[in-house]
Enzyme design. Structure first.
Site, PDB file in Angstrom:
ATOM      1  N   GLU A  43      37.778  15.862  40.468  1.00  0.00           N
ATOM      2  CA  GLU A  43      38.994  16.614  40.106  1.00  0.00           C
ATOM      3  C   GLU A  43      40.103  15.656  39.659  1.00  0.00           C
ATOM      4  O   GLU A  43      40.328  14.618  40.283  1.00  0.00           O
ATOM      5  CB  GLU A  43      39.470  17.397  41.340  1.00  0.00           C
ATOM      6  CG  GLU A  43      40.741  18.184  41.135  1.00  0.00           C
ATOM      7  CD  GLU A  43      41.147  18.984  42.381  1.00  0.00           C
ATOM      8  OE1 GLU A  43      40.543  18.790  43.454  1.00  0.00           O
ATOM      9  OE2 GLU A  43      42.068  19.817  42.270  1.00  0.00           O
ATOM     10  N   LYS A 112      41.641  25.703  37.211  1.00  0.00           N
ATOM     11  CA  LYS A 112      41.487  25.928  38.649  1.00  0.00           C
ATOM     12  C   LYS A 112      42.096  27.283  39.025  1.00  0.00           C
ATOM     13  O   LYS A 112      43.239  27.574  38.678  1.00  0.00           O
ATOM     14  CB  LYS A 112      42.171  24.799  39.421  1.00  0.00           C
ATOM     15  CG  LYS A 112      41.880  24.779  40.905  1.00  0.00           C
ATOM     16  CD  LYS A 112      42.439  23.496  41.540  1.00  0.00           C
ATOM     17  CE  LYS A 112      42.012  23.355  42.995  1.00  0.00           C
ATOM     18  NZ  LYS A 112      42.474  22.072  43.577  1.00  0.00           N
ATOM     19  N   CYS A 148      37.330  22.211  43.375  1.00  0.00           N
ATOM     20  CA  CYS A 148      37.767  22.099  44.776  1.00  0.00           C
ATOM     21  C   CYS A 148      38.013  23.451  45.468  1.00  0.00           C
ATOM     22  O   CYS A 148      37.067  24.126  45.824  1.00  0.00           O
ATOM     23  CB  CYS A 148      38.985  21.194  44.856  1.00  0.00           C
ATOM     24  SG  CYS A 148      39.112  20.290  46.411  1.00  0.00           S
TER      25      CYS A 148
END
Lengths: 285, 278
Positions: A43, A112, A148
């Protein structure tokens, strides 16, 4: 079909795109030299994780006009890559993003979806949240990407699975926490459990690259891994240390597993859709 | 009192790995290769020295002993055990002349004031050695004393990094034992060594073992005070501890800045400390 995956378990330097780009290109060359077809970065691999007020300064547009992106697209002629960066859209909204680059083209950009803004996390302050969970076709089959916190929620991975992704690519900057008596940190155990769950419940490959290094007092635990369609670890990188992990996987394992265990065939997304509609409708009343 | 101390058990290998990596990282980001630390003869600074030596190499860790005239000889001797065991470069810089220059102006000065002066002069001495030696000043505070505010602001809290400040005293003991610091340091009662016979536990009015458990439940496990009492801890004790934690929060934060502009340091000028790192 066999696929050689490289996991770039690296230490991105906070706020230094030039340094990090250079590192990406070096790792890409090493991965190519070792016969890898696909290289997965963690990330925000181009910027570091806790970028805070650096966001507008570090944000790039995902086009060949941007010199950084151009260099990565060039490198993708040798090897497919999933990179992490701060994406700026046309209207100055900033996203934690992952791009899949292949043969000089950007095949997909994922924003994200879940921005942790609790405890030590403060992502919602700096970033806009993504609105789409979409699988995409690559030369190795149909993939899905998550970042994540996205895979701390089960719905994005489920949506990608239903959208045809047989391989899930996860990237993270997961801070190590929960030191107890165990030889693995508590939150690290949790992530490994979840990744194994995705592999087994979706009969998918799960490829996860997590960064290492430190930002202020936070450490990042690495341990990048590949889970096979039976939920077993095929490989797992060192904890805490930099590591370029090279691992060949056999994508035909997916077919063999699904022949034995038809969880995908028997999944009932219409039921989920119908019941979710009812639940949301009822809650809306 | 209940015994939940086992819940504070840590894997010392993992702890050591993370902390030594942290020390190396921070020293490198500061553009340095070395560290400086004050060695008191107690377990905390000994552990900090062991971890620093592990991270940077013993030859890169300067230990400074800074006794005041009332400091116990035993403290210097215990510090010597660490110095000898690790082969650390050392300098002795007694603070008596510096401290007495101020203390003697006020014949009625309390022990609290004297202790604060000593702690702050040690900070001054360490930061001076930081430049002379080219090393980062290592903190030696643990989580228990940091939470309780059992420290001097800009004294022992005036350091560049805090390697062990997320370890309770019981966890410091575990890691110190695993790293085989000299036995006398593991065995003796913790003391700020400001006057003869002083002990932390005597001064605080409770034991580290007891307070560690209460702090662990409240801070790490997010128990309410009521839930801690339900675990069997004395209500007055629990309340006293939490009151102390709250009262000393100023020691753990930067001074408040009065906001006037649209972008103010500390409020909405937000960058990591590491963002300037090399």
């Amino acid at each position: 079909m066999r696929l050689t995956v490289a996991l770039a378990q690296m230490y991105p330097k906070l706020g230094d795109i030039a340094h990090n780009l250079n590192r990406h290109l070096t790792l890409a060359a090493e991965a190519v030299a070792q016969g890898a077809d696909l290289l997965v970065f963690p990330e925000l691999s181009l910027t570091g994780y806790q970028v805070q007020d650096l966001v507008p300064e570090l944000a790039i547009k995902a086009t060949g006009d941007n010199p950084t992106f151009h260099a990565l697209l060039d490198a993708s002629r040798q090897i497919d890559m999933m990179v992490g960066f701060v994406h700026e859209d046309r209207r100055q909204r900033f996203y934690t993003a992952a791009a899949y680059l292949s043969r000089g083209e950007c095949l997909h950009v994922h924003h994200k979806l879940y921005l942790p803004t609790y405890g030590m996390f403060d992502e919602g302050r700096y970033f806009d949240q993504g609105e789409q969970a979409r699988a995409f076709d690559t030369r190795f089959g149909r993939f899905g990407m998550l970042i994540c916190e996205d895979f701390w929620h089960m719905s994005p991975a489920y949506l990608l699975w239903q959208d045809g992704a047989d391989v899930l690519l996860f990237q993270s900057a997961s801070p190590g926490r929960g030191l107890d008596g165990d030889e693995r940190l508590a939150d690290l155990r949790w992530v490994e459990l979840v990744n194994q769950a995705y592999g087994s419940m979706f009969t998918n490959y799960v490829i996860h690259c997590n960064r290492v290094g430190y930002e202020d007092g936070k450490n990042f635990w690495g341990g990048s891994s590949i889970v096979d369609p039976n939920g077993e670890f095929v490989t797992r990188g060192h904890y805490f240390d930099e590591n370029l992990i090279i691992q060949q996987i056999d994508l035909n394992d997916i077919r063999r597993t699904r022949a034995r265990l038809p969880l995908l065939r028997d999944e009932r997304p219409e039921l989920v859709h119908r019941e979710l509609g009812r639940i949301l409708h009822r809650n809306g009343e | 009192m209940p015994d939940l101390l086992h819940r504070l058990n840590i894997n010392t290998d993992v702890g050591r790995k993370i902390i030594t990596g942290f020390i190396r990282d921070q020293v490198q980001k500061a553009g340095m290769k070395r560290a400086v630390l004050g060695l008191s003869g107690g377990i905390d600074s000994a552990l900090s020295a062991y971890l620093s030596a592990d991270a940077l190499g013993a030859e890169n860790v300067l230990c400074v002993r800074m006794p005041y005239k009332s400091s116990a000889q035993a403290s210097l001797d215990d510090a010597q055990l660490v110095i000898d065991a690790l082969g650390l470069p050392t300098i002795d810089l007694p603070i008596t002349p510096m401290a007495d220059a101020l203390i003697e102006r006020f014949p009625d000065m309390s022990n609290l004031r004297k202790g604060n002066i000593m702690a702050r002069l040690r900070m001054v001495t360490l930061y001076d050695q930081s430049v002379a030696w080219g090393g980062l000043v290592m903190g030696t505070s643990n989580k228990t004393e940091f939470l309780l505010g059992y420290s001097t602001i800009y004294g022992d809290s005036g350091v560049a990094i805090q390697p062990i400040a997320d370890l309770y005293k019981a966890q410091v003991r575990q890691l110190a034992k695993a790293m085989q610091i000299p036995q006398p340091l593991l065995d003796k009662a913790p003391s700020a060594d400001l006057w003869e016979g002083q002990t932390d536990e005597g001064e605080l009015g409770f034991t580290y073992n007891d307070v560690d458990q209460v702090l662990f439940l409240i801070v790490d496990e997010r128990y309410s005070l009521e839930e801690v009492v339900e675990e069997g801890f004395d209500r007055a004790f629990v309340e006293k501890v939490w009151k102390r934690v709250k009262a000393n929060h100023f020691k753990r934060t930067m001074p408040n800045i009065c906001k006037l502009s649209r972008r103010t340091i500390g409020h909405d000028f937000l960058y990591l400390r590491d963002f300037t790192g090399r």
